[in-house]
Enzyme design. Structure first.
Site, PDB file in Angstrom:
ATOM      1  N   GLU A 221       0.945  -1.111   0.333  1.00  0.00           N
ATOM      2  CA  GLU A 221       0.501  -0.487   0.025  1.00  0.00           C
ATOM      3  C   GLU A 221       1.010   1.349   0.014  1.00  0.00           C
ATOM      4  OE1 GLU A 221      -3.352   0.624  -0.424  1.00  0.00           O
ATOM      5  OE2 GLU A 221      -2.984  -2.163  -0.541  1.00  0.00           O
TER       6      GLU A 221
ATOM      7  N   TRP B 285       1.561   1.563  -3.626  1.00  0.00           N
ATOM      8  CA  TRP B 285       0.292   1.913  -4.559  1.00  0.00           C
ATOM      9  C   TRP B 285       1.024   3.774  -4.190  1.00  0.00           C
ATOM     10  CZ3 TRP B 285      -2.616   1.139  -7.824  1.00  0.00           C
ATOM     11  CH2 TRP B 285      -2.948  -0.813  -8.039  1.00  0.00           C
TER      12      TRP B 285
ATOM     13  N   TRP C 242     -21.642  10.878 -19.456  1.00  0.00           N
ATOM     14  CA  TRP C 242     -22.190  11.223 -17.902  1.00  0.00           C
ATOM     15  C   TRP C 242     -23.849  11.617 -18.298  1.00  0.00           C
ATOM     16  CZ3 TRP C 242     -19.123   9.212 -15.087  1.00  0.00           C
ATOM     17  CH2 TRP C 242     -17.432   9.348 -15.224  1.00  0.00           C
TER      18      TRP C 242
ATOM     19  N   ASN D 274     -10.663   3.011   3.811  1.00  0.00           N
ATOM     20  CA  ASN D 274     -10.671   3.266   2.127  1.00  0.00           C
ATOM     21  C   ASN D 274     -11.144   2.011   1.131  1.00  0.00           C
ATOM     22  OD1 ASN D 274      -8.660   3.124  -0.067  1.00  0.00           O
ATOM     23  ND2 ASN D 274      -8.184   1.102   0.063  1.00  0.00           N
TER      24      ASN D 274
ATOM     25  N   TRP E  62     -15.698  11.628 -12.144  1.00  0.00           N
ATOM     26  CA  TRP E  62     -15.052  11.639 -11.595  1.00  0.00           C
ATOM     27  C   TRP E  62     -14.806  12.761 -10.982  1.00  0.00           C
ATOM     28  CZ3 TRP E  62     -10.399  12.358 -12.130  1.00  0.00           C
ATOM     29  CH2 TRP E  62      -9.830  12.822 -12.966  1.00  0.00           C
TER      30      TRP E  62
ATOM     31  N   TRP F 235      -9.927   8.174  -8.250  1.00  0.00           N
ATOM     32  CA  TRP F 235     -10.973   8.079  -9.022  1.00  0.00           C
ATOM     33  C   TRP F 235     -10.355   7.252 -10.001  1.00  0.00           C
ATOM     34  CZ3 TRP F 235     -15.315   9.337  -7.459  1.00  0.00           C
ATOM     35  CH2 TRP F 235     -15.792  10.296  -5.893  1.00  0.00           C
TER      36      TRP F 235
END
Length: 485
Positions: free
Chosen positions: A282, A285, A313, A350, A368, A391
């Site tokens: 993590e 990431w 959208w 998370n 987003w 996102w």
């Protein structure tokens, strides 16, 4: 006290004294050291700090100023255009050097580049240092010499590289100038919100280097070994909650890595457990997020996968659906719990971040970018690289993205990861008396059950803002339309 050419240490997102390469180099230079923080919203452009981050910054700067004062130093606080403020300080002090820790947001890279070029031409010694990442983006390339766009090979490559060692501890002595320049008080920056929405943050967080070290020690006790099994359950304290400390540089990733190594040495193995391996991935990431934003600087506002720029959208007249999502009034308990936790604490688990993001993008079919903007304003760990990666991953339009047709079912996610309902009952107390069977989908409860639990759908708790199946079908149809076009 030194009266020679001082060294200015320009602090930004490195609000600590330990393992601080720029500060250590300034002390080694042998002249007076003047630490400076400049609040420069204009340099951040559209991504100037949101309200929750400002709350954190206020308390972090206060803690840092106190720690520096304990060493007979002083944190100089100013506000305005960074280049102009630095130029004025250099003249006031007769400074001979300026050191800082590198940042990687696109606008900041350009700003820092111009400052360094201008001051170097004027004869000042200007140096920048890594202190925010294990591996800086320009040092990691694939076999073709290009940036990675998939996490697994990226992280495998990083694990084969030498990890940075932790630098010196906090200076014991602080070389001081003959006279300190004028400074604002931290309170003069007016970082704290005018409304009382952040009043509960202090119950959850302790900003500052000491708070970061305490959080690390607590997590590296037993929690890290259970991380892989506990991290997906929002009702338990199974994550490190180090993200805001990392963002503001109150702790470095090198210190986190070293803590994991130290625990490993005590047991004769590194990493110590599967939980530790997953946790360090993590951290990886976060590294990957900075790798992407450095190499693809358009991504905070535009999708990495260009075809998604034309995604169809849905309309939202008056923004009613967006507001329902922001306020935790969607009628889906796990989504509402997450959004209310965010508002009350400046943070969200998370797993729930993925659920609420998927709901906004795929159930409500709102862009987003709208979600990224809301998170930016309300998260104490709002980080441009991580926010962008998260996102775009959820929306299916970024690097290593979840495919668009992966749509989180809120009821299923709630039942799977909050089966006992502790999380929902805490943040959506109007549903607290519902039995587990109906907690994640109160509209399925018989009328007598709702009445007994004191739940009035459409009254004290909203009806679902959309039907899950209909919303899922509409999202998949929109994706098919994108593919055809």
């Amino acid at each position: 006290m030194s009266k020679a050419a001082p060294t200015i240490v320009w602090l930004r997102q490195d609000l600590r004294l330990q393992d601080h390469a720029a500060l250590a180099a300034a002390v080694d230079r042998g002249e007076a050291v003047v630490p400076v923080y400049i609040l420069d919203d204009a340099a951040e452009g559209a991504w100037a700090m949101g309200g929750a981050s400002r709350w954190w910054l206020h308390h972090s700067l206060t803690a840092l100023a106190a720690a520096i004062q304990e060493r007979s130093g002083r944190l100089i606080v100013r506000q305005g255009n960074s280049a102009e403020v630095l130029g004025q300080l250099i003249k006031e002090l007769g400074a001979g050097a300026l050191y800082w820790t590198r940042r990687y947001e696109p606008a900041i890279i350009e700003r820092d580049k111009h400052i360094k070029e201008a001051l170097t031409r004027d004869g000042l010694e200007v140096r920048s240092f890594n202190g925010a990442l294990l591996h800086e983006p320009h040092t990691v390339q694939n076999k073709q010499g290009k940036p990675f766009q998939v996490f697994t090979p990226y992280w495998r490559h990083c694990l084969d590289m030498d990890q940075p060692k932790v630098g010196p501890g906090a200076p014991k002595e602080w070389p001081r100038p003959g006279q300190w320049p004028d400074s604002l008080e931290v309170a003069d920056l007016k970082l704290l919100p005018k409304l009382d929405w952040a009043d509960g943050f202090g119950d959850r967080w302790t900003p500052g280097e000491a708070g970061a070290q305490a959080a690390l020690r607590e997590f590296m006790g037993d929690a890290v070994d259970d991380y892989d099994g506990q991290r997906d359950f929002p009702g338990v304290h199974g994550t490190s909650r180090l993200s805001p400390h990392l963002h503001f540089g109150e702790i470095s990733p090198a210190q986190i890595w070293a803590a994991a190594e130290e625990k490993g040495r005590s047991r004769g193995v590194f990493p110590t457990s599967k939980g530790a391996r997953v946790f360090l991935s993590e951290v990886g990431w976060r590294e990957f997020a900075y790798h992407l934003i450095y190499h693809f600087p358009h991504t905070p506002t535009q999708p990495l996968r260009e075809e998604f720029a034309d995604f169809p959208w849905a309309d939202d007249p008056g923004g009613h659906k967006l507001k329902a999502w922001q306020r935790g009034q969607t009628g889906y308990p796990i989504v509402d719990a997450g959004m209310r936790e965010l508002w009350a604490t400046g943070w969200m688990h998370n797993r729930v971040r993925m659920v609420v993001a998927s709901f906004l993008v795929k159930h409500l079919r709102r862009p987003w970018q709208k979600g990224a903007e809301w998170f930016w304003d309300t998260l104490v760990d709002a980080d441009l690289a991580a926010n962008t990666l998260g996102w775009q991953w959820t929306s299916g339009c970024g690097a290593d993205a979840a495919p668009y047709f992966r749509i989180f079912a809120p009821v299923l996610q709630g039942n799977k990861f909050d089966g006992d309902g502790d999380y929902v009952r805490r943040w959506v107390p109007e549903l607290a008396k519902l039995p587990d069977k109906y907690l994640q989908a109160p509209w399925e409860a018989p009328a007598e059950v709702l009445e007994y639990a004191g739940v009035d759908l459409g009254g004290n708790y909203p009806e679902p803002v959309v039907d899950h199946k209909q919303a899922r079908d509409a999202a998949l149809a929109a994706y098919q339309e994108l593919k055809k076009n």
